[in-house]
Design a protein around this motif. Sequence first.
Motif, PDB file in Angstrom:
ATOM      1  N   ALA A 163       9.190  -6.049  -0.996  1.00 26.57           N
ATOM      2  CA  ALA A 163       8.068  -6.491  -0.434  1.00 26.57           C
ATOM      3  C   ALA A 163       8.289  -7.363   0.968  1.00 26.57           C
ATOM      4  CB  ALA A 163       7.491  -7.763  -1.381  1.00 26.57           C
ATOM      5  N   LEU A 220      12.088  -5.993  -6.224  1.00 26.72           N
ATOM      6  CA  LEU A 220      10.862  -6.079  -5.682  1.00 26.72           C
ATOM      7  C   LEU A 220      10.789  -6.861  -4.469  1.00 26.72           C
ATOM      8  CD1 LEU A 220       7.998  -5.306  -5.990  1.00 26.72           C
ATOM      9  CD2 LEU A 220       7.573  -7.032  -7.729  1.00 26.72           C
ATOM     10  N   SER A 221      11.273  -8.216  -4.617  1.00 26.89           N
ATOM     11  CA  SER A 221      10.812  -9.353  -3.381  1.00 26.89           C
ATOM     12  C   SER A 221      11.511  -8.713  -2.314  1.00 26.89           C
ATOM     13  CB  SER A 221      11.609 -10.532  -4.020  1.00 26.89           C
ATOM     14  OG  SER A 221      11.164 -11.246  -4.960  1.00 26.89           O
ATOM     15  N   GLN A 278      13.045  -8.229 -10.465  1.00 22.92           N
ATOM     16  CA  GLN A 278      12.327  -8.963  -9.562  1.00 22.92           C
ATOM     17  C   GLN A 278      12.810  -9.325  -8.014  1.00 22.92           C
ATOM     18  OE1 GLN A 278      13.039 -12.737  -9.152  1.00 22.92           O
ATOM     19  NE2 GLN A 278      11.975 -12.247  -7.350  1.00 22.92           N
ATOM     20  N   SER A 295       4.570  -9.438  -5.686  1.00 22.48           N
ATOM     21  CA  SER A 295       5.542  -9.907  -5.630  1.00 22.48           C
ATOM     22  C   SER A 295       5.895 -11.246  -5.739  1.00 22.48           C
ATOM     23  CB  SER A 295       6.502  -9.338  -4.242  1.00 22.48           C
ATOM     24  OG  SER A 295       7.858  -9.964  -4.311  1.00 22.48           O
TER      25      SER A 295
END
Length: 669
Positions: free
Chosen positions: A311, A307-308, A304, A323
């Motif tokens: 993004a 992904l953040s 995660q 996200s």
Amino acid sequence: MSFPDPIAVFRTEAAELLELIEAGLLDLNVNLGDKDQVDAVFRGLHTLKGSGAMFGFDALAAFTHHCETAFDRVRKGEVPATRELVTAVLEAKDHMRALVDTPNGDHEATGEALLANLRAAVDGANSPGAASPAKAAPGRNHFKIRFSLPQNAMANGTNPLPLLDELRELGECEIVANRSAIPSLELLAPTDLHVSWQVELVTTQPRSAIDDVFIFVMDEMQLDVVTVEPPLAARTLTKSEAPIAEAQLAPAPQAVAAAPATLPAPTAPALVDAKQKKTSENVRVPAEKLDELMDRVGELVIAQSRLSQLAGGSGDLQLRAVSEDVERLSGELRDTMMVLRMVPVTQLFGRFRRLVHDLARETGKTIELLTEGETTEVDKSVIERLADPLVHLVRNSCDHGLETPEERRAAGKPEAGHILLTARQQAGEVIITIKDDGRGINKERVRAKAESSGLIASNANLTDQELYQLIFQPGFSTAQTVTNLSGRGVGMDVVKRTIDALRGTINVTSHVGKGSEISLAIPLTLAIIDGLLVRVGDGRYVIPLSAVEECLELPIEEDMRSRGRSFISLRDSLVPFLRLRDLFRTGTKPDPFQKVVVISTGSERVGLVVDQIIGDHQTVIKGMSKLHHDVATFSGATILGDGDVALILDVGHLVAEGQQQEAHLRAAG
């Protein structure tokens, strides 16, 4: 689909029963007249015996039967509860644990010795005027019994055969099985019970003894007991006399209709569903599966984070929305997982009641253990690793801290010494305190021992806290003689190493003649923490967010003025600070506008000068390698969203180093 090993399940449940039995015995030792505790211990022994026989632990069942009989006599008022009896059954409980763990071991000699102690305790409990069991019940009672268990009884772990054996132990009896409700073969489920029983019993025991046999299944069974008056003379029933007329034993039509064993087959699933609903509130999950799930959650948090980061560098609004959703869900999953791993410290504190009881007998001291904050919750892995350090600290308080009754009377204290165990949460830590009202720590003796051992110079200027920390050095002991409890200087070293491995801190306070207090500050969890990500030079580091008090900017002129003195003025108080660039030897130039992160542990504060504060970071803690286990500045590492590694700062070590630097500067100034 894999099914749990029934023997493993039994051992788990037996361990819980043994803990309940021990707790009941220790409570009874405080108040020997507590009939509720007598009943609780009896029920625990009764259940353990029955379960042991069901799963083939015959030696356990046979041994436990003697302890159960002893407490049955106490329960019926034939003998009083005594501390000697409690001690004998406590020792027997340890033997029961060995019979559970190693049922095929050579336990016969130990068991015989413990049973001899038990018999002596029971015989000693008989008062001169106490009536023997035979005199207490001179008559012979004749009972006619009919009972049936629920159709799903065997599927839920209830074996009817031990119940029949217990009825046989009450006296002369004849048992006939009623098989009329067994369905045809094509409708027969092997786990269902369709047999009921008719029993004729001649015994000296009262009706309550029959109820005791069925005490744990009473709520779910059909039981009818008829007393035949006057009592028949004692006789041995022959097989020709055994069949009992249905007219004599048959209950009222309504009772027969309500008996679960005679219900038509189509209604059986409803009973099973009701039972499942009743027991589905709690599910037993192996600890290894929780650990595995926590690892998966940790990997999800790392993914995660990546992904953040992707993004954040993208202009795609849909990607950013996804996200944010993943971040929210992973955060909720992390919080839920943390709650699942949390257990109350009462599981830890409960172990020390028995320890203190045994130490009091061994040392001849009167010791009372008090606990507070038992509902405080800590990660299960922390609880497991705290057990050994607390054992050493409690033993040390009992041996070194508390005086003998004679010494306490001479000092104007009550004969009974007190040890207080407390737990409370403070930010992201749990504070566990061990406090006694004994003689306290003799600072002069500690200093003399440290000097003779070469730990400190004779002219060293140490604070009380620094002096007390010396007792945690390997091999350090002020005991004048070596005993079974202490004197080798090993225990406190174990405490220090374990607490350091948990990223915790130890604080000691003591007053001569009044007692000592040792506080352990331990992180609530060892798996995932909220951290503050900072940059120093080209490297990134994580500071546990629970230790961060505030962040402020360090102006260039203030930085230039403070060089050499390492203090910053913060609301009319001076706070020492460390330049992490110098500490880590980055070899880079400082940023124009440096930041100060003020961290604290307890009442101690120190500032950490960093180049940049990047922001909050969910940190999955990874252990350091064996090559770096002695690097005190860092407590672990984590993987960032871009795949780089960031080191996690050890707050306790940095605060101690900052305070030590402050002390040296003050002494030099």
